[in-house]
Design a protein around this motif. Structure first.
Motif, PDB file in Angstrom:
ATOM      1  N   LYS A 178       0.849  -1.184   0.000  1.00 12.34           N
ATOM      2  CA  LYS A 178       0.000   0.000   0.000  1.00 12.34           C
ATOM      3  C   LYS A 178       0.887   1.238   0.000  1.00 12.34           C
ATOM      4  N   LYS A 179       0.714   2.082  -1.005  1.00 13.96           N
ATOM      5  CA  LYS A 179       1.594   3.231  -1.200  1.00 13.96           C
ATOM      6  C   LYS A 179       0.808   4.531  -1.244  1.00 13.96           C
ATOM      7  N   GLY A 180       1.564   5.624  -1.137  1.00 12.39           N
ATOM      8  CA  GLY A 180       0.977   6.948  -1.291  1.00 12.39           C
ATOM      9  C   GLY A 180       0.069   7.361  -0.153  1.00 12.39           C
ATOM     10  N   SER A 181      -0.466   8.558  -0.298  1.00 12.70           N
ATOM     11  CA  SER A 181      -1.361   9.097   0.738  1.00 12.70           C
ATOM     12  C   SER A 181      -2.674   8.326   0.805  1.00 12.70           C
ATOM     13  N   ASP A 182      -3.039   7.668  -0.314  1.00 12.73           N
ATOM     14  CA  ASP A 182      -4.290   6.903  -0.334  1.00 12.73           C
ATOM     15  C   ASP A 182      -4.156   5.558   0.368  1.00 12.73           C
ATOM     16  N   LYS A 183      -2.902   5.089   0.526  1.00  9.76           N
ATOM     17  CA  LYS A 183      -2.645   3.791   1.167  1.00  9.76           C
ATOM     18  C   LYS A 183      -3.394   2.663   0.466  1.00  9.76           C
ATOM     19  N   VAL A 184      -3.221   2.603  -0.848  1.00  8.52           N
ATOM     20  CA  VAL A 184      -3.813   1.516  -1.633  1.00  8.52           C
ATOM     21  C   VAL A 184      -2.713   0.885  -2.487  1.00  8.52           C
ATOM     22  N   GLN A 207     -19.230  15.762  -6.577  1.00  7.70           N
ATOM     23  CA  GLN A 207     -18.290  15.691  -7.688  1.00  7.70           C
ATOM     24  C   GLN A 207     -16.844  15.576  -7.194  1.00  7.70           C
ATOM     25  N   LYS A 208     -16.564  16.176  -6.052  1.00  6.86           N
ATOM     26  CA  LYS A 208     -15.223  16.066  -5.462  1.00  6.86           C
ATOM     27  C   LYS A 208     -14.939  14.620  -5.072  1.00  6.86           C
ATOM     28  N   LYS A 209     -15.923  13.929  -4.527  1.00  9.63           N
ATOM     29  CA  LYS A 209     -15.734  12.520  -4.161  1.00  9.63           C
ATOM     30  C   LYS A 209     -15.495  11.672  -5.409  1.00  9.63           C
ATOM     31  N   LEU A 210     -16.234  11.972  -6.468  1.00 12.76           N
ATOM     32  CA  LEU A 210     -16.061  11.259  -7.727  1.00 12.76           C
ATOM     33  C   LEU A 210     -14.643  11.477  -8.260  1.00 12.76           C
ATOM     34  N   TYR A 211     -14.174  12.709  -8.159  1.00 11.83           N
ATOM     35  CA  TYR A 211     -12.825  13.068  -8.602  1.00 11.83           C
ATOM     36  C   TYR A 211     -11.772  12.304  -7.804  1.00 11.83           C
ATOM     37  N   ASP A 212     -11.917  12.276  -6.484  1.00 13.33           N
ATOM     38  CA  ASP A 212     -10.953  11.591  -5.626  1.00 13.33           C
ATOM     39  C   ASP A 212     -10.974  10.079  -5.847  1.00 13.33           C
ATOM     40  N   ASP A 213     -12.166   9.509  -6.005  1.00 13.31           N
ATOM     41  CA  ASP A 213     -12.281   8.066  -6.247  1.00 13.31           C
ATOM     42  C   ASP A 213     -11.599   7.675  -7.557  1.00 13.31           C
ATOM     43  N   ALA A 214     -11.723   8.541  -8.558  1.00 17.26           N
ATOM     44  CA  ALA A 214     -11.143   8.240  -9.865  1.00 17.26           C
ATOM     45  C   ALA A 214      -9.620   8.217  -9.812  1.00 17.26           C
ATOM     46  N   ARG A 215      -9.025   9.079  -9.004  1.00 16.26           N
ATOM     47  CA  ARG A 215      -7.571   9.214  -8.955  1.00 16.26           C
ATOM     48  C   ARG A 215      -6.906   8.321  -7.907  1.00 16.26           C
ATOM     49  N   MET A 216      -7.689   7.726  -7.035  1.00 19.89           N
ATOM     50  CA  MET A 216      -7.128   6.976  -5.923  1.00 19.89           C
ATOM     51  C   MET A 216      -6.196   5.862  -6.398  1.00 19.89           C
ATOM     52  N   GLY A 217      -4.958   5.911  -5.965  1.00 20.89           N
ATOM     53  CA  GLY A 217      -3.989   4.877  -6.290  1.00 20.89           C
ATOM     54  C   GLY A 217      -3.384   4.977  -7.675  1.00 20.89           C
ATOM     55  N   ILE A 218      -3.795   5.982  -8.458  1.00 18.51           N
ATOM     56  CA  ILE A 218      -3.242   6.169  -9.811  1.00 18.51           C
ATOM     57  C   ILE A 218      -2.685   7.597  -9.902  1.00 18.51           C
TER      58      ILE A 218
END
Length: 220
Positions: A105-111, A195-206
């Protein structure tokens, strides 16, 4: 007896002209919008301390290399490329290759890369398993880095075109992950909580890992 007429001199009262001119000046200063060149919105790394060692260990398969010479000719993955628009699909495949996905698990998202793969829609998983998963390409999104290096003699226009293609590739990945087109993802309003949640979910781990190398001297 004829009546004498004193025509005199006719003068225009210009006493208020200065006030009118001043008010007009204030009006135009307030209402006029002056166009400014904002440049590129890039986040630069902090200045490196002189005594701070720089040690980067990265497998070459995790680096997607783009080079531009002084004649605006492209070399992508050590091969000439004439059509800049092809970069978008190439980077899309590179980032989503999942050649050797990590469980760390890497990055600030820990995924981990495996977490990212499991979160993708079925259509993306099917494409990856059918067309990608190349052991000679990137291990996973957390390791994938796109390196752009230009010659000092290359044009500003081609540099911007390449950056547009790179951003479009990432926007396509993010959009497809949450069921949007790349354009719809780009237009998400991050001030809106949904929309912010959608944005964050899309970028999580990438992460959008675009590395811009220092330009080489013209002709080298």
């Amino acid at each position: 007896m004829a009546r004498s007429k004193d025509k005199g001199s006719q003068e225009v009262n210009a006493g208020s002209m200065a006030d009118i001119a001043f008010l007009l000046l204030i009006f135009f200063l307030v209402t006029t919008q002056i166009a400014t060149n904002k440049g590129l919105t890039l986040l630069l790394p902090p200045k490196q301390e002189d005594d701070e060692p720089i040690e980067i260990k990265q497998q070459q398969r995790n680096i997607f290399k783009i080079q531009v010479n002084s004649a605006d000719k492209l070399l992508v993955e050590d091969e000439p490329l004439d059509d800049i628009s092809q970069i978008r699909d190439m980077v899309y495949d590179f980032v989503l290759n999942f050649g050797d996905p990590s469980s760390n698990k890497k990055g600030s998202d820990k995924v981990s890369d495996i977490d990212v793969y499991n979160s993708l829609p079925a259509s993306m998983k099917s494409y990856i398993s059918r067309s990608l998963s190349d052991s000679e390409s990137s291990d996973g999104p957390s390791s994938a880095i796109v390196s752009l290096k230009a010659d000092r003699g290359s044009s500003y226009e081609i540099f911007i075109q390449i950056l547009d293609e790179l951003n479009a590739a990432y926007n396509r990945i993010y959009g497809e992950r949450v069921g949007l087109s790349d354009e719809e993802f780009r237009k998400l309003n991050r001030n809106d909580p949904r929309q912010k949640k959608l944005y964050d979910d899309a970028r999580m781990g990438i992460p959008k890992a675009i590395s811009i190398a220092e330009p080489t001297k013209s002709g080298s």
